[in-house]
Enzyme design. Structure first.
Site, short mmCIF file in Angstrom:
data_model
loop_
_atom_site.label_atom_id
_atom_site.label_comp_id
_atom_site.label_asym_id
_atom_site.label_seq_id
_atom_site.Cartn_x
_atom_site.Cartn_y
_atom_site.Cartn_z
CG ASP A 293 2.75 -23.22 -3.89
OD1 ASP A 293 2.05 -23.38 -2.87
OD2 ASP A 293 3.45 -24.12 -4.39
CG ASP B 63 2.03 -26.41 0.21
OD1 ASP B 63 1.86 -25.45 -0.54
OD2 ASP B 63 2.99 -27.21 0.12
CG HIS C 91 5.38 -31.75 0.11
ND1 HIS C 91 4.94 -31.08 1.22
CD2 HIS C 91 5.08 -30.94 -0.96
CE1 HIS C 91 4.42 -29.92 0.85
NE2 HIS C 91 4.48 -29.81 -0.47
CG HIS D 164 8.94 -29.89 1.00
ND1 HIS D 164 9.29 -28.56 0.86
CD2 HIS D 164 8.05 -30.14 0.00
CE1 HIS D 164 8.63 -28.05 -0.18
NE2 HIS D 164 7.88 -28.98 -0.72
CD GLU E 184 3.55 -29.33 -4.54
OE1 GLU E 184 3.71 -28.24 -5.13
OE2 GLU E 184 3.99 -29.56 -3.41
CD GLU F 285 0.89 -27.60 -2.89
OE1 GLU F 285 1.21 -26.45 -3.23
OE2 GLU F 285 1.60 -28.33 -2.17
MN MN Z 1 2.74 -25.30 -2.44
MN MN Z 2 3.68 -28.21 -1.66
#
Ligand code: MN
Ligand code: MN
Length: 298
Positions: A89, A100, A159, A167, A192, A281
């Site tokens: 990630d 992200d 998010h 977030h 995600e 994600e």
């Molecule tokens: Mn992530």
């Molecule tokens: Mn994330």
């Protein structure tokens, strides 16, 4: 109608962050192989992000098997990859505007679990547009993962991404929920899905390698004050790893800051022992008739 200008500087910086992230993600995947060191992979990716003109928005997460999130190598971590399920990630920001994205690299021979979260993400992206409810996105994710015979991890969510904030609202659930909220054009959100052969709920483990500033404070101890100054200056409230700090004796300084509730940790989130978790994600900019995936491979 929307009055959001999707060509404005902030969206351009989101796109730049997304492009850097996609490049680094695609390159680092090839470095994840049995015997390679976690620390080498994480540091290589973080350095590559900087070389391309971005900054890591959080430490590269390397989560193994039952781990779902928030694992990153410690300062002198010697762990190497085995025949495991590996979730990478990665976060990138350009002047605080974020991207992200996560991908599972399966070295364990469980292709279909990896495919379940990947296909769930595509199903979600297919329906994202202004006016869609977050609960509908969750329903799409849940349907695909259950179709594979697995469970979505229901206590992890996508998010919103704010300026210097990783977030924000809204949460994007990984299951059907009745009380969703409507996405709007111009929203920047990370979606995600996580799929598992375990219980579908993660719990906090004891390991903690990622931290973030909790509140401003004055601290007396010299090393703790140096560490706090460095964190405030370089990361603001974004997550960081101990190994990123240049302050002497950073581990001790951080323990002190944590004890005083000046920084908080992110415990590793994991399924039951012996289970596997996959994750995929992307970050998107919501538009009137769809979405722009900023982290898609070029
Ligand atoms: Mn992530
Ligand atoms: Mn994330």
């Amino acid at each position: 109608m929307t009055d959001v200008d999707l060509e404005s500087e902030q969206y351009e910086k989101h796109r730049e962050a997304g492009e850097i992230l996609a490049t680094v993600r695609d390159e680092v995947v090839d470095r994840v192989e049995v015997g390679a060191r976690h620390l080498d992979v994480a540091e290589w990716a973080e350095e590559r992000i900087r070389d391309l003109g971005g900054e890591p928005a959080f430490p590269v997460n390397i989560s193994i098997d039952e781990e779902a999130a928030h694992a990153t190598p410690g300062i002198d971590d010697d762990s190497t990859f085995g025949e495991e399920m590996v979730n990478l990630d990665i976060g990138v920001h350009v002047d605080g505007w974020l991207a992200d994205s996560a991908i599972t690299v399966d070295l364990s021979g469980n292709d279909d679990l990896e495919a379940a979260s990947a296909e769930a993400l595509e199903a979600a992206l297919d329906i994202v547009e202004a006016g869609v409810e977050t609960g509908e996105i969750g329903a799409a994710v849940e349907e695909v993962i259950e179709g594979y015979g697995y469970k979505p991890v229901v206590n992890l969510t996508g998010h919103g991404l704010g300026h210097w904030e990783q977030h924000t609202e809204p949460n994007i659930p990984n299951r059907a929920v009745s009380q969703g909220i409507e996405l709007e054009a111009g929203d920047v959100v990370a979606i995600e899905p996580f799929a598992t052969n375990g219980s579908g709920k993660v719990q906090e483990g004891s390991a903690e390698e990622i931290f973030a500033l909790e509140r401003e404070a004055s601290v007396r101890n010299r090393q703790a004050r140096q560490a706090l100054d460095e964190v405030t200056e370089r990361f603001k409230t974004l997550p960081f790893a101990t190994r990123w700090l240049e302050t002497d004796r950073a581990e001790m300084a951080l323990r002190r800051l944590k004890r005083n509730d000046v920084v908080h940790g992110y415990p590793v989130l994991k399924e039951d022992d012996g289970c596997l978790v996959s994750q995929k994600e992307h970050t998107v900019i919501v538009t009137e008739d769809g979405c722009e995936v900023t982290t898609r491979s070029r």
